[in-house]
Structures are given as structure tokens and as C-alpha cells.
Design an enzyme around this catalytic site. Structure first.
Site, PDB file in Angstrom:
ATOM      1  N   ASP A 263     -67.690  30.153  18.567  1.00 43.13           N
ATOM      2  CA  ASP A 263     -68.674  30.266  19.640  1.00 43.13           C
ATOM      3  C   ASP A 263     -68.216  31.385  20.567  1.00 43.13           C
ATOM      4  O   ASP A 263     -67.014  31.579  20.775  1.00 43.13           O
ATOM      5  CB  ASP A 263     -68.806  28.954  20.426  1.00 43.13           C
ATOM      6  CG  ASP A 263     -70.099  28.905  21.231  1.00 43.13           C
ATOM      7  OD1 ASP A 263     -71.070  28.278  20.752  1.00 43.13           O
ATOM      8  OD2 ASP A 263     -70.138  29.492  22.325  1.00 43.13           O
ATOM      9  N   CYS A 360     -83.113  23.972  19.333  1.00 39.03           N
ATOM     10  CA  CYS A 360     -83.612  22.732  19.936  1.00 39.03           C
ATOM     11  C   CYS A 360     -84.771  23.119  20.859  1.00 39.03           C
ATOM     12  O   CYS A 360     -84.774  22.801  22.045  1.00 39.03           O
ATOM     13  CB  CYS A 360     -82.520  21.968  20.678  1.00 39.03           C
ATOM     14  SG  CYS A 360     -81.619  22.909  21.914  1.00 39.03           S
TER      15      CYS A 360
END
Length: 430
Positions: A263, A360
Site C-alpha cells: 500500500d 466499494c
């Protein structure tokens, strides 16, 4: 605290959120610190009132004639929590912590119907500027989609099959009356309760501490399963964050093969180390963000999973305050970031590899539009058939209305009872 005092507290917290532009979680925590007499049940009830008010802010404001905190909280108490308005107003008179008694107009509005000319965006409880986007994405069901997104979410757990079975998790949490999830074969769920019901604190359970399960929405479990990671593969989780999907992939692979968890934000990545240990995930190599951290993986991955940064519109049930803070500028920023990450992600694939794109979000700009743009710029890729992916992951046919125009799969509270997610698997040519 009695209900009148809880209503006053909810009004105060909402006022704090509006005037100081602070996150709801911070405002609730600050109220609790300043009012230590309030018990855990009081704090939970006040939080429920505040979140319910934000979930249906537009429709309650249309009903009450204004969007002031008092109007929203009273609408929640009467419309959502089914309190009798006359009895409620009478209870205010005998409580020194209560709000002002209800006016005749407030009672009339709270028990009356919404006006026939209430705009669709207010019925859907979404920001007005997003109505065209949702209508484009969902057609005639867009208002129903918005309304489902304004409900309370269930508490979902994913069984960690590296350490436990679903039956074992169900027995461990039997006091909370959990049930199996409808789609995920490893999921456990506890529906949200009404009114002042408290969400079970499962993270103190023995099973959680031993790594038998993780808190993870069923939608997240579904897209992780659709990613199709197999034992022995080389997988890059390019936006691993705290590691929720990394852990699901590790379990699906049976600790065989290799997952590289990366990340760009060290703070987001930080929790992954403890979670990997607790879950017994041994096939994960964490790559901290630094120059050249992934250079050795170029052209070598069977799968690259991109759980892309997005607006989070799919999580509005859990974070309703973000619904009203979203702006066209933030959406444009996220779309740009997604395009850049897709362009980077495909570099790590070997011939025949699969680029898994997940958000999402329920907005077409971040989902089908993003995939269409990527395919136009990269003609060597094609979407893997959604029906085949679903059959492989769950052994059933793809439920109706989940497939999208660009070959993706859309999950929503209205369609699947989950958070909102988008999934598309893009395969390179051999």
C-alpha cells in the site's frame, strides 16, 4: 439516561458535527468524554440516533420542513424508532435534560406523509448532485437503491479457514444468535437491531483473539472470493490497506503460493502485521512503500488485485456522514487515482494474468466507466465472464441484476444485502 436526555444529546452531537465540520465518530467520542455519567447503553443509543439521522437526512428534512439537528432527531424517534409523538412530548415535560416539547407543527409533520412533490434524490436520501449518476447506474431502481443504502448494516464476519470452520465460529458466538450469510460460504452475520440496540463487540471473543474470524462485510468476502486466487499462485495485492482482503486471499490459497501486500500509505498498512500473525497467514510478504519496492515483480504475477481508492459510496450505511461531504471534486480526484493505479497494476502481470479491479463504490464513474476507459487504452485485455466467475466461486448461477454493461458484478444493500461493491476481472492475452 432516559430517552428525552438521549435525544438532547443526539441533537447536541449533530450540532457539533455541523458547526465544527468534524467526523461523527470524533463528536460522539468528545460528548462521551464530557459526559462520563453516560453508560455504554446510553452512548450506543445516542450513536444510533445520530447515525440514523444522517442516513435519512434528506427524506427526514423533506418531511420536517428543515434539516436542523432537532428536526432530524425527532423524525428518527417518531418515524424510525416508532415513538408515539404525544407520549414523547409529554415525557419531555418531566425531564430536565429533555429538548423543548414538540410543537403541533412538528407532530403533524412527523406523523404525516412525505409530499407528493418530494424530489427523487430526497426520497433516495442522497446528495442532489449524485442523482443523475445513480439513475444512470441503476435505471428505474435508483431510488430503491438509495433507500436501501440508508438502512442499518448487519455485522458480518469471515471465518478464517486457516484456523477454524464456520460451525466453530457459530458456536463460539452462539450468545449473539449469529446465522450463516446468504452468499459467502465462510460468512457469519448478525442483523442490525432496531432503536437503541447495541452492536455485539465480537473482538473480545475468544474466537477472534485466536484468529478464528475477522470482521468483514459479506460484500467484501464475495469480491475476495471472486478474485479467484488459487494455491500456488503469485498474487500482488496492490492496495492492501489494513489487509482485510489480503487475509481472505491467503485463506483461499491455503497458505500456498505467495501474496505480496503493498500500500502506498504506511499508516493504512500498519495493522496488517498483527493481523497476519493472529490469522496464521504465512504466505504473505508485506512490501512497505519505498522507491522500487515492487520492481522485482514486474511481469511475474498471476493476479494483481486492486482494491482501488474510491469515494466509499458503498459504505454509506456505516459512514453516513461521508455521504453529505462527498463533492464532484473529490469524485474526480478518485477517478484519476483509479486510472493511474490500473495503468500501474497491469505492468506486474505475466501473459495470461488477471487484473482484478474492485471498488466499494456504487457510482458508474468509478466502476463501469473506469473499466471501459482502461479497455479502450489497453485492447489486449478483456473482461472475464461474470457468470463463469460466480459459478467458480460459489457453485451457483449469478443472481439477477448483478451483472453490469462492462462485464462487471455490482453488489448493493438492495440487491445482495451487503455493502456496495464493484468487481471486474480483466485478463491479458496469452
Amino acid at each position: 439516561m432516559r430517552l428525552p436526555g438521549r435525544l438532547s444529546a443526539a441533537i447536541a452531537v449533530l450540532t457539533d458535527v455541523e458547526t465544527r465540520k468534524r467526523p461523527v465518530s470524533e463528536a460522539l467520542k468528545a460528548w462521551g468524554l464530557n459526559n462520563r455519567f453516560a453508560g455504554a447503553g446510553d452512548r450506543a443509543a445516542i450513536g444510533n440516533l445520530v447515525y440514523d439521522a444522517l442516513r435519512r437526512r434528506a427524506s427526514h428534512a423533506a418531511l420536517m420542513g428543515n434539516d436542523m439537528p432537532r428536526a432530524l432527531v425527532l423524525a428518527v424517534a417518531i418515524r424510525d424508532w416508532h415513538e408515539d409523538p404525544a407520549a414523547l412530548s409529554a415525557s419531555f415535560a418531566g425531564d430536565s435534560h429533555a429538548p423543548e416539547p414538540l410543537t403541533d407543527e412538528e407532530i403533524a409533520r412527523a406523523v404525516g406523509p412525505l409530499s407528493d412533490d418530494t424530489p427523487g434524490w430526497a426520497l433516495a436520501d442522497i446528495p442532489e448532485w449524485l442523482a443523475p449518476s445513480l439513475e444512470r447506474g441503476f435505471g428505474g431502481s435508483w431510488i430503491a437503491e438509495g433507500q436501501a443504502m440508508a438502512g442499518r448494516p448487519s455485522l458480518d464476519l469471515r471465518t478464517n479457514t486457516l484456523k477454524a470452520s464456520r460451525d466453530r465460529v457459530l458456536k463460539s458466538l452462539a450468545r449473539f444468535n449469529p446465522t450463516e450469510t446468504a452468499i459467502s460460504p465462510v460468512g457469519v452475520t448478525m442483523p442490525a437491531g432496531p432503536g437503541d440496540a447495541r452492536t455485539p463487540n465480537v473482538t473480545t471473543d475468544e474466537g477472534y483473539l485466536k484468529g478464528w474470524f475477522e470482521v468483514q462485510d459479506q460484500g467484501s468476502q464475495i469480491v475476495a472470493a471472486l478474485a479467484g486466487a488459487k494455491p500456488g499462485e503469485q498474487v500482488l495485492d496492490l492496495c492492501a490497506g489494513a489487509g482485510g482482503k489480503t487475509l481472505a486471499l491467503a485463506a483461499a490459497m491455503g497458505n500456498k503460493g505467495q501474496i505480496f501486500a503493498y500500500d502506498s500509505d504506511r499508516n493504512r498498512l500498519a495493522p496488517i502485521y498483527d493481523r497476519l500473525k493472529r490469522n496464521g497467514a504465512r504466505n504473505v510478504q508485506v512490501r512497505a512503500p519505498q522507491p522500487g519496492a515492487l520492481d522485482d515483480l514486474v511481469g511475474k504475477m498471476d493476479r494483481v488485485v486492486i482494491d482501488a481508492p474510491c469515494t466509499g459510496t458503498g459504505t454509506w450505511r456505516r459512514r453516513p456522514d461521508t455521504k453529505w461531504k462527498l463533492s464532484p471534486e473529490l469524485l474526480a480526484q478518485r477517478v484519476g487515482e483509479q486510472a493511474a493505479i490500473l495503468a500501474e497494476g497491469q505492468l506486474y502481470l505475466k501473459p495470461g494474468g488477471v487484473l482484478v479491479y474492485i471498488t466499494c463504490s456504487i457510482l458508474p464513474e468509478e466502476n463501469d466507466d473506469q473499466v471501459a476507459a482502461f479497455l479502450a487504452a489497453n485492447p489486449g485485455f478483456a473482461s472475464v465472464a461474470s457468470e463463469a466467475l460466480w459459478q467458480a466461486a460459489f457453485g451457483t448461477t449469478l443472481p439477477p441484476n448483478l451483472d453490469t454493461a462492462q462485464g462487471g458484478i455490482a453488489l448493493t444493500p438492495h440487491l445482495t444485502g451487503t455493502d456496495g461493491f464493484y468487481f471486474n476481472a480483466l485478463r491479458t492475452a496469452h
